[in-house]
Motif scaffolding. Sequence first.
Motif, PDB file in Angstrom:
ATOM      1  N   UNK B  87       9.945   4.343  41.374  1.00  0.00           N
ATOM      2  CA  UNK B  87      10.463   5.695  41.541  1.00  0.00           C
ATOM      3  C   UNK B  87      11.659   5.877  40.633  1.00  0.00           C
ATOM      4  N   UNK B  88      12.746   6.454  41.188  1.00  0.00           N
ATOM      5  CA  UNK B  88      13.927   6.679  40.360  1.00  0.00           C
ATOM      6  C   UNK B  88      14.594   5.383  39.926  1.00  0.00           C
ATOM      7  N   UNK B  89      14.403   4.295  40.684  1.00  0.00           N
ATOM      8  CA  UNK B  89      15.066   3.032  40.345  1.00  0.00           C
ATOM      9  C   UNK B  89      14.601   2.570  38.969  1.00  0.00           C
ATOM     10  N   UNK B  90      15.552   2.323  38.061  1.00  0.00           N
ATOM     11  CA  UNK B  90      15.188   1.946  36.688  1.00  0.00           C
ATOM     12  C   UNK B  90      14.560   0.566  36.645  1.00  0.00           C
ATOM     13  N   UNK B  91      13.649   0.331  35.695  1.00  0.00           N
ATOM     14  CA  UNK B  91      13.079  -1.001  35.520  1.00  0.00           C
ATOM     15  C   UNK B  91      14.153  -1.966  35.030  1.00  0.00           C
ATOM     16  N   UNK B  92      14.015  -3.219  35.407  1.00  0.00           N
ATOM     17  CA  UNK B  92      15.007  -4.216  34.991  1.00  0.00           C
ATOM     18  C   UNK B  92      14.269  -5.461  34.523  1.00  0.00           C
ATOM     19  N   UNK B  93      14.293  -5.789  33.231  1.00  0.00           N
ATOM     20  CA  UNK B  93      14.961  -5.028  32.175  1.00  0.00           C
ATOM     21  C   UNK B  93      14.105  -3.850  31.729  1.00  0.00           C
ATOM     22  N   UNK B  94      14.761  -2.802  31.215  1.00  0.00           N
ATOM     23  CA  UNK B  94      13.994  -1.676  30.664  1.00  0.00           C
ATOM     24  C   UNK B  94      13.383  -2.026  29.314  1.00  0.00           C
ATOM     25  N   UNK B  95      12.257  -1.408  29.030  1.00  0.00           N
ATOM     26  CA  UNK B  95      11.674  -1.529  27.685  1.00  0.00           C
ATOM     27  C   UNK B  95      11.619  -0.126  27.093  1.00  0.00           C
ATOM     28  N   UNK B  96      12.714   0.266  26.446  1.00  0.00           N
ATOM     29  CA  UNK B  96      12.816   1.652  25.952  1.00  0.00           C
ATOM     30  C   UNK B  96      11.694   1.976  24.962  1.00  0.00           C
ATOM     31  N   UNK B  97      11.368   3.229  24.917  1.00  0.00           N
ATOM     32  CA  UNK B  97      10.311   3.692  24.003  1.00  0.00           C
ATOM     33  C   UNK B  97      10.943   4.656  23.004  1.00  0.00           C
ATOM     34  N   UNK B  98      10.725   4.377  21.721  1.00  0.00           N
ATOM     35  CA  UNK B  98      11.288   5.207  20.647  1.00  0.00           C
ATOM     36  C   UNK B  98      10.159   5.931  19.927  1.00  0.00           C
ATOM     37  N   UNK B  99      10.293   7.227  19.776  1.00  0.00           N
ATOM     38  CA  UNK B  99       9.319   8.020  19.030  1.00  0.00           C
ATOM     39  C   UNK B  99      10.079   8.941  18.100  1.00  0.00           C
ATOM     40  N   UNK B 100       9.444   9.335  17.014  1.00  0.00           N
ATOM     41  CA  UNK B 100      10.139  10.219  16.085  1.00  0.00           C
ATOM     42  C   UNK B 100       9.155  11.117  15.371  1.00  0.00           C
ATOM     43  N   UNK B 101       9.672  12.200  14.837  1.00  0.00           N
ATOM     44  CA  UNK B 101       8.870  13.085  14.005  1.00  0.00           C
ATOM     45  C   UNK B 101       9.757  13.739  12.953  1.00  0.00           C
ATOM     46  N   UNK B 102       9.210  13.847  11.752  1.00  0.00           N
ATOM     47  CA  UNK B 102       9.882  14.539  10.648  1.00  0.00           C
ATOM     48  C   UNK B 102       9.218  15.896  10.452  1.00  0.00           C
ATOM     49  N   UNK B 103      10.021  16.925  10.282  1.00  0.00           N
ATOM     50  CA  UNK B 103       9.453  18.260  10.039  1.00  0.00           C
ATOM     51  C   UNK B 103      10.295  18.953   8.979  1.00  0.00           C
ATOM     52  N   UNK B 104       9.682  19.851   8.217  1.00  0.00           N
ATOM     53  CA  UNK B 104      10.465  20.599   7.213  1.00  0.00           C
ATOM     54  C   UNK B 104      11.537  21.412   7.912  1.00  0.00           C
ATOM     55  N   UNK B 105      12.648  21.677   7.225  1.00  0.00           N
ATOM     56  CA  UNK B 105      13.704  22.489   7.823  1.00  0.00           C
ATOM     57  C   UNK B 105      14.246  23.485   6.811  1.00  0.00           C
ATOM     58  N   UNK B 106      14.549  24.693   7.298  1.00  0.00           N
ATOM     59  CA  UNK B 106      15.133  25.761   6.478  1.00  0.00           C
ATOM     60  C   UNK B 106      16.275  26.379   7.255  1.00  0.00           C
ATOM     61  N   UNK B 107      17.498  26.291   6.765  1.00  0.00           N
ATOM     62  CA  UNK B 107      18.588  27.003   7.453  1.00  0.00           C
ATOM     63  C   UNK B 107      18.486  28.495   7.164  1.00  0.00           C
ATOM     64  N   UNK B 108      19.430  29.258   7.671  1.00  0.00           N
ATOM     65  CA  UNK B 108      19.372  30.712   7.534  1.00  0.00           C
ATOM     66  C   UNK B 108      20.577  31.253   6.773  1.00  0.00           C
ATOM     67  N   UNK B 109      20.473  31.360   5.437  1.00  0.00           N
ATOM     68  CA  UNK B 109      21.597  31.900   4.658  1.00  0.00           C
ATOM     69  C   UNK B 109      22.073  33.278   5.104  1.00  0.00           C
ATOM     70  N   UNK B 110      21.190  34.182   5.553  1.00  0.00           N
ATOM     71  CA  UNK B 110      21.723  35.482   6.014  1.00  0.00           C
ATOM     72  C   UNK B 110      22.689  35.316   7.192  1.00  0.00           C
TER      73      UNK B 110
END
Lengths: 273, 273
Positions: B87-110
């Motif tokens: 349940x809410x009790x964290x696993x001991x030891x934890x095995x964290x999971x890392x995920x990532x994503x790259x996406x194009x980015x455009x700021x807003x000069x106006x």
Amino acid sequence: MTAEAAEDGWPFEDRGVAYGDGLFETVLVRDGRPLLWEEHLARLARGCRGLGIPRPDPARLARPLAEAPEGLSVLKLMLTRGSGGRGYAPPDPPEPRLRWRLAPFMPSPPRWRQGVRVRHCRLRLGIQPALAGIKHLNRLENVLARAEWADADTAEGLLCDSEGRLVEATCMNLFWQRNGLLETPRLDRCGVAGTLRAALLERLPIREVDAFPEALERVEALWLGNSLQGLWPVVRLDDARGRALQRWTLGQDHRRLQAEAHDVLGYPTRLDD
Amino acid sequence: MTAEAAEDGWPFEDRGVAYGDGLFETVLVRDGRPLLWEEHLARLARGCRGLGIPRPDPARLARPLAEAPEGLSVLKLMLTRGSGGRGYAPPDPPEPRLRWRLAPFMPSPPRWRQGVRVRHCRLRLGIQPALAGIKHLNRLENVLARAEWADADTAEGLLCDSEGRLVEATCMNLFWQRNGLLETPRLDRCGVAGTLRAALLERLPIREVDAFPEALERVEALWLGNSLQGLWPVVRLDDARGRALQRWTLGQDHRRLQAEAHDVLGYPTRLDD
């Protein structure tokens, strides 16, 4: 990835993981029959209204029950707002994502019979009326509170809000008897309104009150309960460092509310001392 | 399910979706080089300490950068406590999971040049020092606040805490100039401590203050900023129903802080009126 595998997990960008943008229910299932089903559907519907997520068809929510084994199991239903939107801005229209899992379940008869030891948690719940009562996926406060103790002798931790009022335990609701009257904390500022709590409020004259921890010094009986575990009488309350603050001896007062709760869940109603 | 597909999504029971039990960072990447990388790593480390999640090796966090295209993109890193626990009790030891994503980015000069219109949100942020400042996955408050308006003319919404103090905008930090001095709200009760904010606090004499919305009536300039968008000057502030409360004319005061912020991010520093 096959369609079946996709059905089982969550895509990277699901808003459930990105923002905790969703709801869940854990339902006790006995021989394929869900207990407190109306209460679970009602809370999920309330959550959907609160978050602005379209409410799933109850028939669709009930579909997993066909796969439930004999005996006791727990059905975990998770509903997220799905993918999409621009950052925090919700997608319009949302395409909610529903996932579920069935697992075997075993309650704890020793906790029913002998009662439990609980402690106060250090963590205070933030006050957030917009999310109070519903079972949403933002549960870091519960996780941090539950991480405050590791000894198996402590069954639960009591939580107060940031202004010091008693609210709930990390995964259970709180009930007590004071001057012969049953009371439970109001949950309009924070906390999760349990389905067993809803059923008991329906069946018995239980007052929803604002109360501070000092109130517990004058209660004849204290219980924790939820729709999976039933009702646990509390026999010892510790402070946040595990030092005893208060003890109760189990008696008929304790057994009466327990019998009522267990009748709702199909658990034993006679647990004589 | 192939290993590659598994790398991309989240298993049903990941604690990131179950409880929002994790952290994220969104990093501006220019030609493969991450901006404010030290600040992002520092905030992630602070979040790991706060939640009790082991800190990932920085080299592992940097690995996605090798795949970044030319130009501007945004790297979203997500780190959860993984699966397991009771349940809410964290696993001991934890095995964290890392995920990532790259996406194009455009700021807003106006928005840089002309400034933006913002409004007060109705939602108040709950006060929770245990989670304040870190970029965790419990973001329902931000989602609900962002859902308060749909018109494209309103760029952001200002958030106060449950006691009425100014905190931040839904996904940006807040800065203002009052009597010639720069100020930003303290974030020790709630809110996310942005990495651009950290860099500006490092470079300039900006005071962290407790302030109520009335304070904005006497500010010479108001800005919103984050590490992706840079700094937006505010030219109009509305109430929660979209009615104008206050207007500002862009001037040299506005441009000075903007130049400083944009220097950090490699955005244009000369945006003359």
